[in-house]
Scaffold this active site. Sequence first.
Site, PDB file in Angstrom:
ATOM      1  N   SER A 149       0.911  -1.269   0.017  1.00 31.56           N
ATOM      2  CA  SER A 149       0.005  -0.026   0.013  1.00 31.56           C
ATOM      3  C   SER A 149       0.700   1.339   0.032  1.00 31.56           C
ATOM      4  O   SER A 149       2.173   1.299   0.299  1.00 31.56           O
ATOM      5  CB  SER A 149      -0.999   0.183   1.124  1.00 31.56           C
ATOM      6  OG  SER A 149      -0.233   0.245   2.409  1.00 31.56           O
ATOM      7  N   GLY A 151       2.546   2.767  -2.295  1.00 29.88           N
ATOM      8  CA  GLY A 151       3.640   2.827  -2.992  1.00 29.88           C
ATOM      9  C   GLY A 151       4.848   2.021  -2.245  1.00 29.88           C
ATOM     10  O   GLY A 151       5.874   2.107  -2.713  1.00 29.88           O
ATOM     11  N   GLU A 257      -7.572   3.137 -11.617  1.00 26.95           N
ATOM     12  CA  GLU A 257      -6.405   3.953 -11.833  1.00 26.95           C
ATOM     13  C   GLU A 257      -6.210   3.806 -13.383  1.00 26.95           C
ATOM     14  O   GLU A 257      -6.036   2.765 -13.766  1.00 26.95           O
ATOM     15  CB  GLU A 257      -5.236   3.982 -10.971  1.00 26.95           C
ATOM     16  CG  GLU A 257      -5.224   4.349  -9.703  1.00 26.95           C
ATOM     17  CD  GLU A 257      -3.954   4.204  -8.898  1.00 26.95           C
ATOM     18  OE1 GLU A 257      -3.065   4.652  -9.435  1.00 26.95           O
ATOM     19  OE2 GLU A 257      -4.210   3.330  -7.889  1.00 26.95           O
ATOM     20  N   GLU A 269      -4.553   0.085 -12.050  1.00 29.26           N
ATOM     21  CA  GLU A 269      -4.869  -0.528 -10.656  1.00 29.26           C
ATOM     22  C   GLU A 269      -6.165  -0.478 -10.207  1.00 29.26           C
ATOM     23  O   GLU A 269      -6.851   0.644 -10.795  1.00 29.26           O
ATOM     24  CB  GLU A 269      -3.935  -0.275  -9.550  1.00 29.26           C
ATOM     25  CG  GLU A 269      -2.531  -0.547  -9.835  1.00 29.26           C
ATOM     26  CD  GLU A 269      -1.501  -0.434  -8.830  1.00 29.26           C
ATOM     27  OE1 GLU A 269      -1.998   0.028  -7.766  1.00 29.26           O
ATOM     28  OE2 GLU A 269      -0.218  -0.931  -8.816  1.00 29.26           O
ATOM     29  N   ASP A 276      -7.116   7.289  -2.097  1.00 27.91           N
ATOM     30  CA  ASP A 276      -6.318   8.618  -1.434  1.00 27.91           C
ATOM     31  C   ASP A 276      -6.266   9.663  -2.419  1.00 27.91           C
ATOM     32  O   ASP A 276      -6.623  10.720  -1.960  1.00 27.91           O
ATOM     33  CB  ASP A 276      -4.783   8.207  -0.895  1.00 27.91           C
ATOM     34  CG  ASP A 276      -4.144   7.402  -2.242  1.00 27.91           C
ATOM     35  OD1 ASP A 276      -4.612   7.128  -3.226  1.00 27.91           O
ATOM     36  OD2 ASP A 276      -3.039   6.885  -1.773  1.00 27.91           O
ATOM     37  N   THR A 277      -6.164   9.565  -3.787  1.00 30.44           N
ATOM     38  CA  THR A 277      -6.251  10.652  -4.634  1.00 30.44           C
ATOM     39  C   THR A 277      -7.893  11.437  -4.550  1.00 30.44           C
ATOM     40  O   THR A 277      -7.822  12.431  -4.967  1.00 30.44           O
ATOM     41  CB  THR A 277      -6.337   9.995  -6.039  1.00 30.44           C
ATOM     42  OG1 THR A 277      -7.008   9.508  -6.525  1.00 30.44           O
ATOM     43  CG2 THR A 277      -4.616   9.689  -6.220  1.00 30.44           C
ATOM     44  N   ARG A 355       2.600  10.303   5.293  1.00 29.10           N
ATOM     45  CA  ARG A 355       1.496  11.548   5.125  1.00 29.10           C
ATOM     46  C   ARG A 355       0.747  11.612   6.481  1.00 29.10           C
ATOM     47  O   ARG A 355       0.317  10.711   7.180  1.00 29.10           O
ATOM     48  CB  ARG A 355       0.465  10.707   4.099  1.00 29.10           C
ATOM     49  CG  ARG A 355       0.926  10.737   2.733  1.00 29.10           C
ATOM     50  CD  ARG A 355      -0.300  10.558   1.796  1.00 29.10           C
ATOM     51  NE  ARG A 355      -1.132   9.428   2.316  1.00 29.10           N
ATOM     52  CZ  ARG A 355      -1.595   8.304   1.555  1.00 29.10           C
ATOM     53  NH1 ARG A 355      -0.656   8.283   0.226  1.00 29.10           N
ATOM     54  NH2 ARG A 355      -2.333   7.562   1.587  1.00 29.10           N
TER      55      ARG A 355
END
Length: 384
Positions: A149, A151, A257, A269, A276-277, A355
């Site tokens: 997750s 990245g 995505e 994906e 999150d985006t 984050r």
Amino acid sequence: MKKILLLGSGELGKEFVIAAKRAGVYVIACDRYDNAPAMQVADEREVFSMLDGDALEAVVRKHKPDIIVPEIEAIRTEKLFGFEQEGIQVVPSARAVNYTMNRKAIRDLASKELGLRTAKYEYAKNYEELDAASAKIGFPCVIKPLMSSSGHGQSVVKEPEKLRKAFDEAMAGSRGDVKEVIVEEFIRFNSEFTLLTVTQKNGPTLFCPPIGHVQIGGDYRESWQPYEISEKDLKDAQQMAAKVTAALTGAGIWGVEFFLTDTGVVFSELSPRPHDTGMVTLSHSTNLSEFELHLRAVLGLPIAGIHLEHAGASAVVLAPQDYDCPPEYNLTDALSEDRTRVRIFGKPDAHKGRRMGVVLTYGEIGEGTDVLRERAKRLAKTVL
């Protein structure tokens, strides 16, 4: 009163719990550590490893939820089939969660079974297999853990000499007990975007306006709406998103995505939950945030429409150093500027680059997003 068991209590889960509480839903938030963001706003909390099938079973028996909502990848997903058979709603479905928690399953479904356009790919369980797979795919290529997750463990490899380092990083960044990597063709794209897709219990599949985003090392850094895309490319993306979500079944929101290239849209994906985006929707760029949409789909409530109300942008607040306790945040600079919001996630500690929050900006649709994006990125750097 409906009772939801939330598996994973990060920042996305926190916003989902807030939406659920506003609708009068009872929520038990679960994670592997205490005081995770969603726990701070939920009715109850449970701290355990969701990869421990017995512990997961015990929590379900204790709370007897009506609905189980997974928010992370590291879950003993095969247990969800049994819960679903007992009549507990799993979001979007046990099949969807089981498929999408593993890149191998979802990529094979998208490419081999559904015929969606994807990057070329191979799998590798050890370095020797990775060496052979990368030679077949070619360089540059992208190395990712099959289960991860944000990245973690993902890298772009431009030459064979960097393969060993990429393999070690992928294994270290892998979530759960799946120790395998996927080797992907490097797609030369113009931009990336997310198409939030809502599947309903009693209604048609709906789409949010597409969200442009930038990722670094596979991890989201900024996102914006509206995103410029041709009608044909958008229609192709919607058809692909509808096809793959229908195959996975269930009700909820999906973060699908895509890469946008000179020759069209390429499926990348899919996540069976808020993305999150999609935090840009907290800027009220759309009439309903992705979290409100997810809750309505989960509960089977009507969604009268999804439309763009403002141009919006988001930029993440990253920890500049390690913290072993909640840091002090500076909200003054960001909130001194009009049409700006800040959301602090409430993580109890941090490593450098984690984050910790997001800055949201918005404006009129016609004025474009470049100014909003720059403002969000500039102000995000002032918070920590």
